[in-house]
Design a protein around this motif. Structure first.
Motif, PDB file in Angstrom:
ATOM      1  N   ASP A  37      -6.451  97.144  55.478  1.00  0.00           N
ATOM      2  CA  ASP A  37      -6.168  96.395  54.797  1.00  0.00           C
ATOM      3  C   ASP A  37      -7.543  95.171  54.502  1.00  0.00           C
ATOM      4  OD1 ASP A  37      -5.313  93.353  53.700  1.00  0.00           O
ATOM      5  OD2 ASP A  37      -3.312  93.326  55.841  1.00  0.00           O
ATOM      6  N   ARG A  38      -7.835  95.904  52.872  1.00  0.00           N
ATOM      7  CA  ARG A  38      -8.557  95.296  52.944  1.00  0.00           C
ATOM      8  C   ARG A  38      -9.213  93.681  52.330  1.00  0.00           C
ATOM      9  NH1 ARG A  38     -11.952  98.551  49.759  1.00  0.00           N
ATOM     10  NH2 ARG A  38     -10.550  99.652  49.517  1.00  0.00           N
ATOM     11  N   ARG A  39      -7.702  93.203  52.239  1.00  0.00           N
ATOM     12  CA  ARG A  39      -7.776  91.609  52.059  1.00  0.00           C
ATOM     13  C   ARG A  39      -8.011  90.957  52.968  1.00  0.00           C
ATOM     14  NH1 ARG A  39      -3.671  87.967  52.386  1.00  0.00           N
ATOM     15  NH2 ARG A  39      -2.471  89.382  53.148  1.00  0.00           N
ATOM     16  N   ARG A  40      -7.138  91.333  54.584  1.00  0.00           N
ATOM     17  CA  ARG A  40      -7.304  90.866  55.608  1.00  0.00           C
ATOM     18  C   ARG A  40      -8.724  91.108  56.312  1.00  0.00           C
ATOM     19  NH1 ARG A  40      -1.656  91.223  56.414  1.00  0.00           N
ATOM     20  NH2 ARG A  40      -0.909  89.108  56.009  1.00  0.00           N
ATOM     21  N   ARG A  41      -9.735  92.428  56.073  1.00  0.00           N
ATOM     22  CA  ARG A  41     -10.807  93.371  56.407  1.00  0.00           C
ATOM     23  C   ARG A  41     -10.370  93.972  58.297  1.00  0.00           C
ATOM     24  NH1 ARG A  41     -15.779  88.704  55.245  1.00  0.00           N
ATOM     25  NH2 ARG A  41     -15.983  90.134  57.446  1.00  0.00           N
ATOM     26  N   ARG A  42      -9.448  94.294  57.708  1.00  0.00           N
ATOM     27  CA  ARG A  42      -8.669  95.095  58.939  1.00  0.00           C
ATOM     28  C   ARG A  42      -8.721  96.120  58.688  1.00  0.00           C
ATOM     29  NH1 ARG A  42      -6.267  90.860  62.557  1.00  0.00           N
ATOM     30  NH2 ARG A  42      -8.071  90.757  63.825  1.00  0.00           N
ATOM     31  N   PHE A  43      -8.660  97.247  60.364  1.00  0.00           N
ATOM     32  CA  PHE A  43      -8.587  98.448  59.868  1.00  0.00           C
ATOM     33  C   PHE A  43      -7.545  99.043  61.202  1.00  0.00           C
ATOM     34  CE2 PHE A  43      -8.740 102.725  61.464  1.00  0.00           C
ATOM     35  CZ  PHE A  43      -8.590 103.380  60.326  1.00  0.00           C
ATOM     36  N   THR A  44      -6.569  99.273  61.467  1.00  0.00           N
ATOM     37  CA  THR A  44      -5.507 100.044  62.362  1.00  0.00           C
ATOM     38  C   THR A  44      -5.508 101.034  62.490  1.00  0.00           C
ATOM     39  OG1 THR A  44      -3.864  98.974  60.982  1.00  0.00           O
ATOM     40  CG2 THR A  44      -4.809  97.399  61.819  1.00  0.00           C
ATOM     41  N   ALA A  45      -4.930 101.631  63.625  1.00  0.00           N
ATOM     42  CA  ALA A  45      -4.383 102.313  63.685  1.00  0.00           C
ATOM     43  C   ALA A  45      -3.458 102.968  65.085  1.00  0.00           C
ATOM     44  CB  ALA A  45      -5.697 103.910  63.750  1.00  0.00           C
ATOM     45  N   VAL A  46      -2.816 103.549  64.839  1.00  0.00           N
ATOM     46  CA  VAL A  46      -1.376 103.357  65.541  1.00  0.00           C
ATOM     47  C   VAL A  46      -1.692 105.230  65.615  1.00  0.00           C
ATOM     48  CG1 VAL A  46       0.741 103.403  65.950  1.00  0.00           C
ATOM     49  CG2 VAL A  46       0.249 101.612  65.024  1.00  0.00           C
ATOM     50  N   LEU A  47      -1.807 105.414  67.280  1.00  0.00           N
ATOM     51  CA  LEU A  47      -2.016 106.526  67.964  1.00  0.00           C
ATOM     52  C   LEU A  47      -1.313 106.726  69.610  1.00  0.00           C
ATOM     53  CD1 LEU A  47      -4.938 105.517  67.939  1.00  0.00           C
ATOM     54  CD2 LEU A  47      -5.549 107.836  66.935  1.00  0.00           C
ATOM     55  N   ASN A  48      -0.958 108.010  69.603  1.00  0.00           N
ATOM     56  CA  ASN A  48      -0.358 108.579  71.465  1.00  0.00           C
ATOM     57  C   ASN A  48      -1.377 109.186  71.946  1.00  0.00           C
ATOM     58  OD1 ASN A  48       2.131 108.695  69.898  1.00  0.00           O
ATOM     59  ND2 ASN A  48       3.374 110.347  68.807  1.00  0.00           N
ATOM     60  N   ARG A  49      -1.775 108.331  72.539  1.00  0.00           N
ATOM     61  CA  ARG A  49      -2.805 108.689  73.273  1.00  0.00           C
ATOM     62  C   ARG A  49      -2.783 109.251  74.811  1.00  0.00           C
ATOM     63  NH1 ARG A  49      -5.089 105.715  77.677  1.00  0.00           N
ATOM     64  NH2 ARG A  49      -3.447 104.035  78.382  1.00  0.00           N
ATOM     65  N   PHE A  50      -3.520 109.947  74.938  1.00  0.00           N
ATOM     66  CA  PHE A  50      -3.505 111.173  76.564  1.00  0.00           C
ATOM     67  C   PHE A  50      -3.586 109.641  76.998  1.00  0.00           C
ATOM     68  CE2 PHE A  50      -4.937 112.964  79.756  1.00  0.00           C
ATOM     69  CZ  PHE A  50      -3.513 114.215  79.886  1.00  0.00           C
ATOM     70  N   ARG A  51      -3.356 109.797  78.656  1.00  0.00           N
ATOM     71  CA  ARG A  51      -3.848 108.753  79.634  1.00  0.00           C
ATOM     72  C   ARG A  51      -4.865 109.515  80.129  1.00  0.00           C
ATOM     73  NH1 ARG A  51      -0.053 104.252  80.732  1.00  0.00           N
ATOM     74  NH2 ARG A  51      -1.082 104.317  82.678  1.00  0.00           N
ATOM     75  N   TRP A  52      -6.095 109.245  80.442  1.00  0.00           N
ATOM     76  CA  TRP A  52      -6.386 110.205  80.818  1.00  0.00           C
ATOM     77  C   TRP A  52      -6.865 109.886  82.348  1.00  0.00           C
ATOM     78  CZ3 TRP A  52      -8.163 114.452  80.047  1.00  0.00           C
ATOM     79  CH2 TRP A  52      -8.083 115.047  78.501  1.00  0.00           C
ATOM     80  N   GLU A  53      -6.610 108.094  81.844  1.00  0.00           N
ATOM     81  CA  GLU A  53      -6.933 107.133  83.624  1.00  0.00           C
ATOM     82  C   GLU A  53      -5.916 107.887  84.777  1.00  0.00           C
ATOM     83  OE1 GLU A  53      -4.300 104.802  81.082  1.00  0.00           O
ATOM     84  OE2 GLU A  53      -5.757 106.267  80.802  1.00  0.00           O
ATOM     85  N   ASP A  54      -4.716 108.585  84.197  1.00  0.00           N
ATOM     86  CA  ASP A  54      -3.849 109.143  85.508  1.00  0.00           C
ATOM     87  C   ASP A  54      -4.182 110.359  85.592  1.00  0.00           C
ATOM     88  OD1 ASP A  54      -2.283 106.885  84.585  1.00  0.00           O
ATOM     89  OD2 ASP A  54      -1.114 107.893  83.197  1.00  0.00           O
ATOM     90  N   LYS A  55      -5.808 110.536  86.284  1.00  0.00           N
ATOM     91  CA  LYS A  55      -5.784 111.096  87.333  1.00  0.00           C
ATOM     92  C   LYS A  55      -5.460 112.270  88.679  1.00  0.00           C
ATOM     93  CE  LYS A  55     -10.435 109.914  86.304  1.00  0.00           C
ATOM     94  NZ  LYS A  55     -10.866 109.508  87.009  1.00  0.00           N
ATOM     95  N   GLY A  56      -4.961 113.694  88.702  1.00  0.00           N
ATOM     96  CA  GLY A  56      -4.878 114.127  90.168  1.00  0.00           C
ATOM     97  C   GLY A  56      -3.648 115.466  89.654  1.00  0.00           C
ATOM     98  N   PRO A  57      -3.557 115.642  89.977  1.00  0.00           N
ATOM     99  CA  PRO A  57      -2.590 117.188  89.892  1.00  0.00           C
ATOM    100  C   PRO A  57      -0.994 116.049  88.962  1.00  0.00           C
ATOM    101  CG  PRO A  57      -2.880 116.893  92.035  1.00  0.00           C
ATOM    102  CD  PRO A  57      -3.710 115.669  91.828  1.00  0.00           C
ATOM    103  N   GLY A  58      -0.723 117.476  89.099  1.00  0.00           N
ATOM    104  CA  GLY A  58       1.216 116.727  87.711  1.00  0.00           C
ATOM    105  C   GLY A  58       1.066 116.598  86.907  1.00  0.00           C
ATOM    106  N   GLN A  59       2.118 116.163  86.797  1.00  0.00           N
ATOM    107  CA  GLN A  59       2.714 115.623  85.146  1.00  0.00           C
ATOM    108  C   GLN A  59       1.411 114.867  84.527  1.00  0.00           C
ATOM    109  OE1 GLN A  59       5.813 116.047  83.572  1.00  0.00           O
ATOM    110  NE2 GLN A  59       4.160 115.313  81.682  1.00  0.00           N
ATOM    111  N   ALA A  60       1.176 115.315  83.571  1.00  0.00           N
ATOM    112  CA  ALA A  60      -0.002 114.685  82.551  1.00  0.00           C
ATOM    113  C   ALA A  60       0.933 113.354  81.440  1.00  0.00           C
ATOM    114  CB  ALA A  60      -0.652 115.399  81.794  1.00  0.00           C
ATOM    115  N   TRP A  61       0.515 112.521  80.822  1.00  0.00           N
ATOM    116  CA  TRP A  61       0.925 111.600  80.238  1.00  0.00           C
ATOM    117  C   TRP A  61       0.249 111.046  78.850  1.00  0.00           C
ATOM    118  CZ3 TRP A  61       5.643 109.362  82.160  1.00  0.00           C
ATOM    119  CH2 TRP A  61       6.173 110.433  83.880  1.00  0.00           C
ATOM    120  N   ARG A  62       0.953 110.987  77.617  1.00  0.00           N
ATOM    121  CA  ARG A  62       0.930 109.843  76.716  1.00  0.00           C
ATOM    122  C   ARG A  62       1.122 108.294  76.953  1.00  0.00           C
ATOM    123  NH1 ARG A  62      -2.433 112.342  72.982  1.00  0.00           N
ATOM    124  NH2 ARG A  62      -2.120 114.617  73.603  1.00  0.00           N
ATOM    125  N   THR A  63       1.449 107.506  76.135  1.00  0.00           N
ATOM    126  CA  THR A  63       1.294 106.134  75.337  1.00  0.00           C
ATOM    127  C   THR A  63       1.032 106.490  73.796  1.00  0.00           C
ATOM    128  OG1 THR A  63       1.606 103.681  76.404  1.00  0.00           O
ATOM    129  CG2 THR A  63      -0.565 105.059  76.691  1.00  0.00           C
TER     130      THR A  63
END
Length: 146
Positions: A37-63
């Motif tokens: 947004d040039r007028r507001r001088r703002r860049f935004t991105a909406v992404l599906n992030r892999f949750r690397w902080e959820d360590k350990g075996p088993g199910q992996a998660w995104r948010t």
């Protein structure tokens, strides 16, 4: 076990931005969800992030996560199909190249060689989870050269 608390990170220097980059490694998005947004001088991105902080075996998660940069003077892209808003990109890294202090260039590097470049007055970024986690179809892996 999935950590239910949403992640929220702010960056005001290159070291802070490196933490956001690590949290966003392998996030996926549609090109239409990357906006300047040039007028507001703002860049935004909406992404599906892999949750690397959820360590350990088993199910992996995104948010679903939002990345916001303020104080953006300009934005440009290379090797990204801007006329294809539904095209999927995979984020590899977010880096900072210093310029005239405190400004410089923020570079979002995507798999396949695509990138977004943001000319910024200073580093002023926020990453925040905006949805509940869901099971990921798999865990991202990176081949290492032999």
């Amino acid at each position: 076990m999935v950590r239910r608390k949403p992640l929220k990170l702010a960056a005001q220097d290159a070291d802070d931005l490196a933490v956001i980059s690590a949290a966003l490694q392998d996030a996926v998005a549609q090109l239409g969800d990357l906006r300047f947004d040039r007028r507001r001088r703002r860049f935004t991105a909406v992404l599906n992030r892999f949750r690397w902080e959820d360590k350990g075996p088993g199910q992996a998660w995104r948010t679903r996560s939002a990345l916001d940069f303020s104080s953006v003077l300009s934005a440009s892209s290379k090797r990204l199909k801007q006329d294809s808003p539904g095209a999927i990109v995979s984020l590899l890294a977010v880096t900072f190249e210093p310029g005239e202090t405190p400004g410089g260039r923020v570079r979002l590097s995507f798999s396949g060689g695509g990138e977004m470049q943001l000319e910024v007055e200073c580093i002023d970024a926020l990453l925040a989870d905006i949805s509940v986690p869901w099971p990921a179809k798999g865990r991202p892996s990176h081949e290492t050269p032999e």
